[in-house]
Scaffold this active site. Structure first.
Site, PDB file in Angstrom:
ATOM      1  N   ASP A  79     -82.071  -9.096 -22.536  1.00 42.50           N
ATOM      2  CA  ASP A  79     -80.896  -8.975 -21.679  1.00 42.50           C
ATOM      3  C   ASP A  79     -81.213  -8.246 -20.378  1.00 42.50           C
ATOM      4  O   ASP A  79     -82.213  -7.541 -20.258  1.00 42.50           O
ATOM      5  CB  ASP A  79     -79.773  -8.246 -22.412  1.00 42.50           C
ATOM      6  CG  ASP A  79     -80.108  -6.791 -22.710  1.00 42.50           C
ATOM      7  OD1 ASP A  79     -81.237  -6.523 -23.171  1.00 42.50           O
ATOM      8  OD2 ASP A  79     -79.249  -5.918 -22.491  1.00 42.50           O
ATOM      9  N   GLU A 171     -80.388  -4.445 -25.120  1.00 44.22           N
ATOM     10  CA  GLU A 171     -80.969  -3.122 -24.885  1.00 44.22           C
ATOM     11  C   GLU A 171     -80.223  -2.397 -23.774  1.00 44.22           C
ATOM     12  O   GLU A 171     -80.049  -1.168 -23.827  1.00 44.22           O
ATOM     13  CB  GLU A 171     -82.454  -3.265 -24.532  1.00 44.22           C
ATOM     14  CG  GLU A 171     -83.223  -1.948 -24.426  1.00 44.22           C
ATOM     15  CD  GLU A 171     -83.247  -1.358 -23.019  1.00 44.22           C
ATOM     16  OE1 GLU A 171     -83.785  -0.258 -22.863  1.00 44.22           O
ATOM     17  OE2 GLU A 171     -82.727  -2.007 -22.071  1.00 44.22           O
TER      18      GLU A 171
END
Length: 268
Positions: A79, A171
């Protein structure tokens, strides 16, 4: 495919996470990228490839030695930050950066200046048009890991034990390890490829807590507001000024803690 080519392909995927959804992965577009990576790892001949319903992708490069050695793992997150869009990234390469200003977006006056980033001198840089994230955090890490696996497969003279790789979602919103199956990953040691300085090895975690604070005001017609109106924006501003002015990211280093304001919105 070169390391740079692989990276440029990865940043074409919009994988921005979203802390408001309560899902894992927090956005479906992360799973689209995970599916692409899964197919790429299959085509490269890696083994034990698994992608679970939460977007955690694991794979194995088998050992090429006949003795028992510890299994190690390499990890990166798929991400990108919710703070700025990662959609329609348009990267370009600036070769052997000479220290002059790089105009990323002329109409919005977005400029990369050596006065802010002197460590970039002489390097080849990959930049955006100034309107999106590039996504190097952490698609650079993914590109590094995949390229390393390709290199090891192409150079069997480099002896190694079993290597596991793991790519996880979310994350950037603090949930990358939320549903990471450590037992399934099966490594004695694991290294996350998500750093800053070349050659840097970090062995400690950043730790933080987040809070959302709501200030409730009282909106009264300004013609009748005396001793009645309570402006929530002013209340929020008063609160902000109470935070220690020297305990901000721009004034701290090392183990010094900080308060980091990441957004504000409101009305009276």
């Amino acid at each position: 495919m070169t390391l740079v080519d692989r990276f440029l392909k990865y940043v074409s995927f919009d994988t921005q996470s979203d802390e408001s959804t309560g899902l894992t992965p927090s956005t479906p577009k992360q799973m689209i990228f995970a599916e692409y990576l899964k197919k790429e790892l299959e085509s490269l001949g890696l083994e034990d490839i698994t992608l679970d319903e939460h977007g955690y992708l694991f794979a194995t490069l088998p050992a090429n030695i006949n003795k028992e050695v510890p299994t190690i793992g390499f990890i990166a997150h798929m991400d990108t930050s919710p703070d700025m869009t990662g959609k329609d990234v348009t990267p370009r390469i600036v070769e052997k950066y000479d220290g002059s200003d790089i105009v990323l977006c002329a109409e919005e006056n977005v400029v990369l200046s050596p006065s802010q980033f002197p460590e970039l001198l002489g390097e080849d840089l990959i930049v955006t048009n100034g309107k999106t994230l590039l996504g190097a955090d952490d698609k650079a890490g993914i590109a590094e890991i995949v390229s390393a696996m390709v290199y090891l497969k192409e150079h069997p003279e480099i002896k190694h034990g079993k290597i596991r790789i793991g790519f996880n979602p979310d994350e950037e919103i603090g949930e990358g390890a939320h549903k990471f199956d450590v037992e399934k990953f099966g490594c004695e040691w694991g290294y996350t490829m998500d750093g800053g300085e070349v050659g840097e090895l970090e062995f400690e975690n950043f730790n933080a807590a987040a809070a959302k604070i709501t200030f409730k005001g009282r909106n009264v017609h300004p013609g009748y507001a005396k001793d009645k109106m309570i402006n929530s924006i002013y209340l929020a501003n008063q609160f902000i000024t109470m935070l220690p002015s020297q305990e901000r990211p721009e004034h701290t280093t090392g183990y010094e803690g900080f308060y980091h304001l990441i957004g504000i919105q409101g009305d009276v």
